[in-house]
Design an enzyme around this catalytic site. Structure first.
Site, PDB file in Angstrom:
ATOM      1  N   TYR A   1       2.831  29.130  37.230  1.00  0.00           N
ATOM      2  CA  TYR A   1       1.422  29.542  37.172  1.00  0.00           C
ATOM      3  C   TYR A   1       0.786  29.544  38.562  1.00  0.00           C
ATOM      4  O   TYR A   1      -0.429  29.663  38.678  1.00  0.00           O
ATOM      5  CB  TYR A   1       0.636  28.600  36.258  1.00  0.00           C
TER       6      TYR A   1
ATOM      7  N   LYS B   1      14.368  21.486  32.981  1.00  0.00           N
ATOM      8  CA  LYS B   1      15.570  22.293  32.744  1.00  0.00           C
ATOM      9  C   LYS B   1      16.403  22.209  34.026  1.00  0.00           C
ATOM     10  O   LYS B   1      16.837  23.220  34.599  1.00  0.00           O
ATOM     11  CB  LYS B   1      15.160  23.742  32.412  1.00  0.00           C
TER      12      LYS B   1
ATOM     13  N   ASP C   1      14.639  23.173  26.161  1.00  0.00           N
ATOM     14  CA  ASP C   1      15.152  23.814  24.940  1.00  0.00           C
ATOM     15  C   ASP C   1      15.548  22.748  23.907  1.00  0.00           C
ATOM     16  O   ASP C   1      15.147  22.815  22.742  1.00  0.00           O
ATOM     17  CB  ASP C   1      16.315  24.769  25.254  1.00  0.00           C
TER      18      ASP C   1
ATOM     19  N   ASP D   1       3.068  23.758  28.643  1.00  0.00           N
ATOM     20  CA  ASP D   1       2.314  24.719  27.842  1.00  0.00           C
ATOM     21  C   ASP D   1       3.039  24.949  26.509  1.00  0.00           C
ATOM     22  O   ASP D   1       2.435  24.928  25.431  1.00  0.00           O
ATOM     23  CB  ASP D   1       2.229  26.037  28.643  1.00  0.00           C
TER      24      ASP D   1
END
Ligand SMILES: NC(=O)c1ccc[n+]([C@@H]2O[C@H](COP(=O)([O-])OP(=O)(O)OC[C@H]3O[C@@H](n4cnc5c(N)ncnc54)[C@H](O)[C@@H]3O)[C@@H](O)[C@H]2O)c1
Length: 372
Positions: free
Chosen positions: A141, A211, A244, A268
């Protein structure tokens, strides 16, 4: 003079209705506040070419806190097409005002408590009580994006990163580039905020979401920094999970988790998931918190299909107002308000459409005000 100055930013669509509902409750609570309306949202983009006008920025510089409804955001091309004719072709670029606000005022913590209030038929499971700390100013972002990608940039990138080579064969207007930028200081302060919250509220565990096995540079930094911060909080357990796997584990074993801390995009994503586990977006509240200013809002957006119908659930916004009261130090009023919300949910008599009922936004607010 009132004790608090609160910027009042309804924004677009259902933002207007949910803020009106929150005001009804705050007035009944008797908060000693002056509410100062501010312009923000789509209307101001179309009319003035700026969804977050300078006068609203100045307003935010002189208040104690702000309550914000929601805004409508659209991709760059559709945004440009909706500008008033006099502003077209002037090179104006739309950027989400809430993202700008978070960066401009350095509101680096996005705090999203997700609590299953007893008796809410929409609860995924009774007893869920998760708190998400989402880094709020960096990551994907950051706003550093290219479409088309300038040739000089592509030429430089390929010099430093071999995996970029295949992309240099693609015409510049046939691909796009969004930069994920994370700083050590940014990772450090959001991790510290999560651990400090855990210590203050006697929470047992902080889970770092990332991740890092694939996105090694930025998420590697996030994980490494958060683990280093954890050492200052030996009484709090720390673990970590890939984003995930995290979505799967949260659904499978929600009671294994407590406080979650994540970079902007993953934060988010998991906060919408956590909101859904405690009743959906009608219950998801959020605080954008910096060292000087804090802006509270529902997690949801402007839901254009319900705008103007006095139909959506105002509980998310009323819980955001509760978070604002806590932040202002009005903890007794905050607890009174939360108890009133919990009682209305448990009674199950007043329910908006998402709760399977037919009550309006204002009827829900009135029912909560009644219990105060
Ligand atoms: N912080 C923000 O202001 C914010 C956040 C998310 C999306 N947006 C913007 O909002 C616009 C609409 O986005 P969207 O439709 O993807 O998301 P949304 O959150 O506005 O709505 C998605 C759906 O969730 C449900 N919902 C949302 N709020 C609800 C409430 N209070 N009560 C009951 N049900 C509720 C509705 O079914 C709605 O259609 C877009 O322009 C998007 O960019 C803004």
């Amino acid at each position: 003079m009132a004790r608090y100055r609160i910027a009042w930013l309804p924004g677009d669509g259902i933002g207007v209705e949910v803020l009106a509902a929150a005001r009804l409750v705050l007035d009944k609570l008797g908060l000693d506040a002056e509410y100062l309306p501010g312009d923000i949202g789509w209307e101001f983009w179309c009319r003035e070419g700026d969804a977050f006008p300078a006068r609203t920025i100045e307003l935010l510089e002189r208040v104690d806190a702000a309550l914000f409804g929601a805004i409508t955001s659209k991709p760059a091309r559709s945004a440009a097409a909706e500008l008033s004719p006099g502003l077209q072709g002037k090179g104006l670029t739309y950027r989400s005002p809430i993202v700008r606000m978070r960066q401009l005022f350095d509101l680096y913590i996005c705090l999203r408590p997700c609590k299953a209030y007893p008796g809410n038929r929409l609860n995924f499971k009774e007893g869920i009580d998760l708190v998400v700390f989402r880094e709020n100013t960096e990551d994907l972002y950051a706003g550093v994006e290219f479409a088309p990608v300038p040739k000089e940039l592509a030429d430089t990138l390929v010099k430093f990163a071999k995996p970029f080579a295949p992309f240099t064969k693609i015409p510049p207007d046939q691909y796009a580039l969004s930069c994920k930028i994370n700083t050590r200081a940014g990772c450090e302060r959001i991790a510290r905020a999560a651990f400090e919250f855990a210590r203050k509220h006697r929470r047992k565990k902080v889970t770092v979401v990332h991740k890092a096995n694939v996105v090694r540079a930025t998420d590697g930094l996030f994980l490494e920094t958060a683990k280093a911060v954890a050492k200052d909080f030996p009484e709090i357990d720390v673990d970590d999970a890939n984003i995930d796997a995290m979505t799967m584990w949260l659904l499978k074993n929600p009671f294994n988790y407590d406080v979650l801390v994540a970079p902007n995009l993953y934060g988010d994503i998991i906060s919408d998931l956590c909101a859904q586990m405690v009743g959906g977006l009608g219950f998801g509240c959020s605080g954008n918190i910096g060292s000087k200013l804090a802006v509270f809002e529902p997690t949801h957006g402007s839901a254009p299909k319900y705008a103007g119908q006095n139909k959506v659930n105002p509980i998310a916004t009323i819980l955001a107002a509760k978070m604002m009261l806590d932040w202002l130090g009005e903890t007794t009023k905050a607890t009174t308000l939360e108890n009133a919300v919990a009682r209305v949910i448990a009674d199950g008599q007043v329910r908006t459409y998402d709760m399977g009922g037919t009550n309006t936004t204002l009827e829900m607010a009135a029912a909560i005000a009644e219990k105060l």
